[in-house]
Design a protein around this motif. Sequence first.
Motif, short mmCIF file in Angstrom:
data_model
loop_
_atom_site.label_atom_id
_atom_site.label_comp_id
_atom_site.label_asym_id
_atom_site.label_seq_id
_atom_site.Cartn_x
_atom_site.Cartn_y
_atom_site.Cartn_z
N LEU A 57 -0.90 -21.66 -55.53
CA LEU A 57 -0.89 -20.22 -55.80
C LEU A 57 -1.58 -19.95 -57.13
CD1 LEU A 57 2.84 -19.24 -55.10
CD2 LEU A 57 0.85 -18.60 -53.75
N ASP A 58 -2.22 -18.78 -57.24
CA ASP A 58 -2.76 -18.43 -58.55
C ASP A 58 -1.59 -18.05 -59.46
OD1 ASP A 58 -2.65 -15.26 -58.81
OD2 ASP A 58 -3.26 -15.74 -56.75
N ARG A 59 -1.80 -18.19 -60.75
CA ARG A 59 -0.73 -17.99 -61.73
C ARG A 59 -0.16 -16.56 -61.69
NH1 ARG A 59 -0.11 -21.19 -66.45
NH2 ARG A 59 0.16 -19.21 -67.52
N THR A 60 -1.00 -15.58 -61.42
CA THR A 60 -0.54 -14.19 -61.40
C THR A 60 0.45 -13.98 -60.26
OG1 THR A 60 -2.64 -13.45 -62.31
CG2 THR A 60 -1.28 -11.78 -61.25
N THR A 61 0.11 -14.46 -59.07
CA THR A 61 1.01 -14.34 -57.92
C THR A 61 2.30 -15.09 -58.18
OG1 THR A 61 -0.88 -14.12 -56.43
CG2 THR A 61 1.22 -14.76 -55.43
N LEU A 62 2.19 -16.30 -58.70
CA LEU A 62 3.37 -17.10 -58.99
C LEU A 62 4.25 -16.41 -60.03
CD1 LEU A 62 5.12 -19.61 -58.76
CD2 LEU A 62 3.61 -20.72 -60.44
N SER A 63 3.64 -15.89 -61.08
CA SER A 63 4.42 -15.21 -62.13
C SER A 63 5.19 -14.02 -61.58
CB SER A 63 3.51 -14.76 -63.27
OG SER A 63 2.99 -15.89 -63.93
N ARG A 64 4.57 -13.27 -60.68
CA ARG A 64 5.24 -12.12 -60.07
C ARG A 64 6.45 -12.59 -59.25
NH1 ARG A 64 0.93 -9.85 -58.19
NH2 ARG A 64 0.94 -10.94 -56.20
N ASN A 65 6.26 -13.65 -58.47
CA ASN A 65 7.37 -14.19 -57.67
C ASN A 65 8.46 -14.80 -58.55
OD1 ASN A 65 6.63 -13.65 -54.91
ND2 ASN A 65 4.95 -15.08 -55.20
N GLY A 98 12.01 -30.97 -60.23
CA GLY A 98 12.60 -30.71 -61.53
C GLY A 98 11.75 -29.68 -62.26
N PRO A 99 12.06 -29.42 -63.53
CA PRO A 99 11.34 -28.38 -64.27
C PRO A 99 9.83 -28.62 -64.30
CG PRO A 99 13.27 -29.11 -65.49
CD PRO A 99 13.11 -30.05 -64.33
N LEU A 100 9.08 -27.54 -64.15
CA LEU A 100 7.62 -27.59 -64.21
C LEU A 100 7.10 -26.41 -65.01
CD1 LEU A 100 6.65 -28.30 -60.46
CD2 LEU A 100 6.54 -29.92 -62.36
N SER A 101 5.97 -26.62 -65.65
CA SER A 101 5.31 -25.49 -66.31
C SER A 101 4.76 -24.59 -65.21
CB SER A 101 4.16 -25.99 -67.20
OG SER A 101 3.09 -26.46 -66.40
N ILE A 102 4.45 -23.37 -65.56
CA ILE A 102 3.91 -22.44 -64.57
C ILE A 102 2.59 -22.98 -64.02
CG2 ILE A 102 2.98 -20.11 -64.24
CD1 ILE A 102 5.26 -19.08 -65.97
N SER A 103 1.79 -23.60 -64.87
CA SER A 103 0.52 -24.18 -64.41
C SER A 103 0.77 -25.30 -63.41
CB SER A 103 -0.30 -24.72 -65.58
OG SER A 103 -0.73 -23.67 -66.40
N GLU A 104 1.72 -26.17 -63.71
CA GLU A 104 2.04 -27.27 -62.80
C GLU A 104 2.59 -26.74 -61.47
OE1 GLU A 104 3.36 -30.74 -66.00
OE2 GLU A 104 4.78 -29.15 -65.47
N LEU A 105 3.48 -25.76 -61.56
CA LEU A 105 4.07 -25.17 -60.36
C LEU A 105 2.99 -24.46 -59.54
CD1 LEU A 105 6.64 -24.75 -58.74
CD2 LEU A 105 7.18 -22.80 -60.22
N SER A 106 2.10 -23.78 -60.21
CA SER A 106 0.99 -23.11 -59.55
C SER A 106 0.13 -24.11 -58.78
CB SER A 106 0.15 -22.39 -60.62
OG SER A 106 -1.06 -21.94 -60.11
N ASP A 107 -0.16 -25.24 -59.40
CA ASP A 107 -0.93 -26.30 -58.73
C ASP A 107 -0.18 -26.87 -57.54
OD1 ASP A 107 -2.99 -26.01 -60.56
OD2 ASP A 107 -2.40 -27.75 -61.77
N GLN A 108 1.11 -27.13 -57.71
CA GLN A 108 1.93 -27.69 -56.63
C GLN A 108 1.94 -26.76 -55.41
OE1 GLN A 108 4.56 -30.18 -56.06
NE2 GLN A 108 3.57 -31.43 -57.61
N LEU A 109 2.03 -25.46 -55.66
CA LEU A 109 2.17 -24.49 -54.58
C LEU A 109 0.83 -23.96 -54.05
CD1 LEU A 109 5.14 -22.43 -56.06
CD2 LEU A 109 5.23 -24.07 -54.18
#
Length: 140
Positions: free
Chosen positions: A67-75, A54-65
């Motif tokens: 990935l660093d936040r910059t890479t995740l944000s780009r994707n 379900g919905p996740l903050s970028i920080s939570e999604l970054s932790d789950q995956l």
Amino acid sequence: MLDSSTLFEACRTCACSALRRASRAVTQHYERHFRGSGLRATQFTILATLTQTGPLSISELSDQLGLDRTTLSRNLRLIEDKGWVSALGHDDQRVRKMALTPKGIKKASAALAFWKRADASVEPILRRFGLQSRPIVRAR
């Protein structure tokens, strides 16, 4: 004085280097299988994760995956532009919570067959690097 090839001989068995080579080989395998799906393997991973959590903050999604936040944000920007995910409103303006859109759920569902074929056939690549996809369950 020692020859530089002798100094760096131990690097031939570097765990970091070996895992990076294995990771690239596995990623290439999944990318080949995702051809024709309209998704990259990394994009599918994000959609599949949000489908499960379900919905996740970028920080939570970054932790789950992992990935660093910059890479995740780009994707995320790429799949947000395609309408597969969207940012939800949040009380705290600093928090950006991402959710799948109906279009994203449809895209992830359509790509699941591509992922299943890739996942079902990855074992030989992993074995080539001395790895396995499923944990060994040991009897006690």
